[in-house]
Design an enzyme around this catalytic site. Structure first.
Site, short mmCIF file in Angstrom:
data_model
loop_
_atom_site.label_atom_id
_atom_site.label_comp_id
_atom_site.label_asym_id
_atom_site.label_seq_id
_atom_site.Cartn_x
_atom_site.Cartn_y
_atom_site.Cartn_z
N HIS A 4 0.84 -1.21 0.00
CA HIS A 4 0.00 0.00 0.00
C HIS A 4 0.87 1.25 0.00
O HIS A 4 2.05 1.18 0.32
CB HIS A 4 -0.91 0.03 1.24
CG HIS A 4 -0.13 0.21 2.52
ND1 HIS A 4 0.55 -0.83 3.13
CD2 HIS A 4 0.12 1.31 3.27
CE1 HIS A 4 1.16 -0.38 4.21
NE2 HIS A 4 0.93 0.94 4.32
N ASP A 18 0.63 4.97 1.94
CA ASP A 18 -0.18 5.57 3.00
C ASP A 18 -1.02 6.72 2.42
O ASP A 18 -0.48 7.58 1.72
CB ASP A 18 0.72 6.11 4.12
CG ASP A 18 1.50 4.98 4.81
OD1 ASP A 18 1.08 3.82 4.69
OD2 ASP A 18 2.51 5.27 5.46
N HIS A 48 4.93 0.21 -0.04
CA HIS A 48 5.58 -0.60 1.00
C HIS A 48 4.61 -1.62 1.59
O HIS A 48 3.41 -1.55 1.35
CB HIS A 48 6.17 0.31 2.09
CG HIS A 48 5.16 1.19 2.79
ND1 HIS A 48 4.59 2.29 2.19
CD2 HIS A 48 4.61 1.11 4.03
CE1 HIS A 48 3.75 2.86 3.03
NE2 HIS A 48 3.73 2.17 4.15
N ARG A 107 6.47 -9.14 16.01
CA ARG A 107 7.11 -7.88 15.60
C ARG A 107 6.16 -6.73 15.93
O ARG A 107 4.94 -6.88 15.80
CB ARG A 107 7.41 -7.91 14.10
CG ARG A 107 7.98 -6.63 13.56
CD ARG A 107 8.40 -6.76 12.10
NE ARG A 107 8.80 -5.45 11.63
CZ ARG A 107 7.98 -4.59 11.04
NH1 ARG A 107 6.70 -4.91 10.81
NH2 ARG A 107 8.41 -3.41 10.66
C1 LIG Z 1 -6.51 6.98 6.93
C2 LIG Z 1 -6.18 5.76 7.19
C3 LIG Z 1 -6.32 4.61 6.26
C4 LIG Z 1 -5.49 3.54 6.94
C5 LIG Z 1 -5.84 3.79 8.39
C6 LIG Z 1 -5.61 5.28 8.50
O1 LIG Z 1 -6.23 5.81 9.62
C7 LIG Z 1 -4.11 5.48 8.54
C8 LIG Z 1 -3.37 4.93 7.30
C9 LIG Z 1 -4.02 3.76 6.58
C10 LIG Z 1 -3.38 2.36 6.69
C11 LIG Z 1 -3.06 2.05 8.15
C12 LIG Z 1 -2.08 2.13 5.93
C13 LIG Z 1 -1.75 0.62 5.98
C14 LIG Z 1 -2.84 -0.21 5.32
C15 LIG Z 1 -4.23 0.00 5.96
C16 LIG Z 1 -5.27 -0.70 5.10
C17 LIG Z 1 -4.30 -0.74 7.31
O2 LIG Z 1 -3.49 -1.63 7.55
O3 LIG Z 1 -5.20 -0.48 8.10
C18 LIG Z 1 -4.46 1.51 6.04
C19 LIG Z 1 -5.76 2.07 6.60
C20 LIG Z 1 -6.85 1.94 5.57
O4 LIG Z 1 -7.95 1.60 5.96
O5 LIG Z 1 -6.62 2.22 4.38
O1 LIG Z 2 4.80 -2.38 10.34
C1 LIG Z 2 5.40 -1.76 9.47
O2 LIG Z 2 6.64 -1.76 9.42
C2 LIG Z 2 4.67 -0.96 8.41
C3 LIG Z 2 3.28 -0.58 8.79
C4 LIG Z 2 2.66 0.35 7.79
O3 LIG Z 2 3.09 0.47 6.67
C5 LIG Z 2 1.50 1.16 8.18
O4 LIG Z 2 1.00 0.98 9.33
O5 LIG Z 2 1.08 1.99 7.37
FE LIG Z 3 2.14 2.18 5.58
#
Ligand SMILES: C=C1C[C@]23C[C@@]1(O)CC[C@H]2[C@]1(C)CCC[C@@](C)(C(=O)O)[C@H]1[C@@H]3C(=O)O
Ligand SMILES: O=C(O)CCC(=O)C(=O)O
Ligand SMILES: [Fe+2]
Length: 312
Positions: free
Chosen positions: A145, A147, A228, A238
């Site tokens: 994804h 961010d 990433h 982790r």
């Molecule tokens: C605005 C947002 C979308 C995600 C949550 C957040 O509040 C912050 C960043 C995004 C995220 C965490 C990036 C990693 C992938 C994701 C799908 C997750 O793991 O939750 C992302 C969130 C999303 O719902 O897109």
């Molecule tokens: O855990 C990680 O190293 C990456 C997590 C990440 O990309 C995110 O939370 O947006």
């Molecule tokens: Fe991320």
């Protein structure tokens, strides 16, 4: 930083009934505590293998927003943990604004511009916990994804690899280094700059290493988004800590005028951070196409009260 990292397993190894006290609401399931199976609607394959705790960190609200969140959702026993994350969020906000200032200067934008733009932001803090997984090849900790937020300051646990960046056609491990923070620029900031800037800054102690992946856009001086993901392994848990710098929820995201000209016309319509946030939660799966898909959705939706990019 160490205290903030140490608190992650302390929270996630609590009995489920305690963690559920911080469960998110049905409208925003990924808010608060999200356990096994969470975030699965955001990916199509290799579903996430992680637990998360996400909470808001508003720079303009009370001095104890984060600390209050821990005590009010989890109880008085979490006062100390709340204080750790309150301090951590404040430090991250300070750092994020300084980075914004530097990035603004590098683009010839007034140094106060991004500091003001993000100064009253509604940022998000997320604790990521990836338990060991018996079949790691079938899943991801966090799937590929970009961010959607503005910049992300990431702290990863020493000694356990997991974070990978897609660069020059392959996934490359971003090894954890003691005292290092990883700064990843997200979609909202990319829009703010209209060009395809998306780079990773590696801050190691007081030195700044800039790593960014250039694609064919390098020829005209632009940069490609840094995709990433986080992988999991069979043996070791982790943890990582992500501070997502965001604008104020209702702030209109628009590039500074000095960055728009005939050669570099507007690429994205005006939108609010609330709209992009809402889009990520309701309409689309996480990947590197979030921003173009959001733009398309926005322009084809009936919403008419925001101005669209000026025609070329
Ligand atoms: C605005 C947002 C979308 C995600 C949550 C957040 O509040 C912050 C960043 C995004 C995220 C965490 C990036 C990693 C992938 C994701 C799908 C997750 O793991 O939750 C992302 C969130 C999303 O719902 O897109
Ligand atoms: O855990 C990680 O190293 C990456 C997590 C990440 O990309 C995110 O939370 O947006
Ligand atoms: Fe991320």
């Amino acid at each position: 930083m160490q205290a903030a990292m140490n608190c992650i397993p302390r929270f996630f190894t609590l009995p489920l009934s305690d963690k559920l006290k911080a469960r998110g609401n049905p409208l925003c399931r990924n808010w608060g505590y999200a356990g096994a199976g969470a975030h699965s609607d955001r990916f199509t394959a290799n579903l996430p293998w992680k637990e998360t705790l996400s909470f808001g960190s508003d720079s303009a609200s009370s001095d104890s927003m984060v600390a209050d969140y821990f005590v009010s959702t989890l109880g008085d026993g979490f006062r100390e943990m709340g204080a750790v994350y309150q301090k951590y969020c404040e430090a991250m906000m300070k750092l994020a604004l300084s980075i914004m200032e530097l990035l603004g200067m590098s683009l010839g934008v007034d140094r106060a511009h991004f500091r003001e733009f993000f100064g009253d932001g509604n940022s998000i803090m997320r604790l990521n916990y990836y338990p060991p997984c018996q079949e790691p090849e079938l899943t991801f900790g966090t799937g590929p994804h970009c961010d959607p937020t503005s910049i992300t300051i990431l702290l990863q646990q020493d000694e356990v690899d997991g974070l990978e960046v897609f660069s020059r056609g392959e996934w490359r491990v971003v090894r954890p280094a003691r005292g290092a923070l990883i700064v990843n620029i997200g979609d909202t900031f990319m829009v703010t700059h209209i060009s395809l800037i998306n780079l990773c800054l590696f801050l190691l102690l007081h030195e700044i290493y800039v790593l960014y992946r250039a694609n064919n856009a390098l020829t005209n001086g632009m940069y490609k988004s840094c995709l990433h993901r986080a992988v999991v392994n069979k043996v070791k848990e982790r943890s990582s800590l992500a501070f997502f710098l965001c604008p104020r929820i209702n702030r209109v995201v628009r590039p500074p005028e000095c960055l728009v000209n005939e050669e570099n016309p507007r690429k994205y319509p005006d939108f609010t951070w609330a709209e992009l946030f809402d889009f990520t939660q309701k309409h689309y799966r996480a990947d590197m196409e979030t921003l173009p898909t959001f733009t398309h959705w926005l322009l084809s939706s009936s919403r008419s009260h925001y101005s669209h990019p000026s025609p070329p």
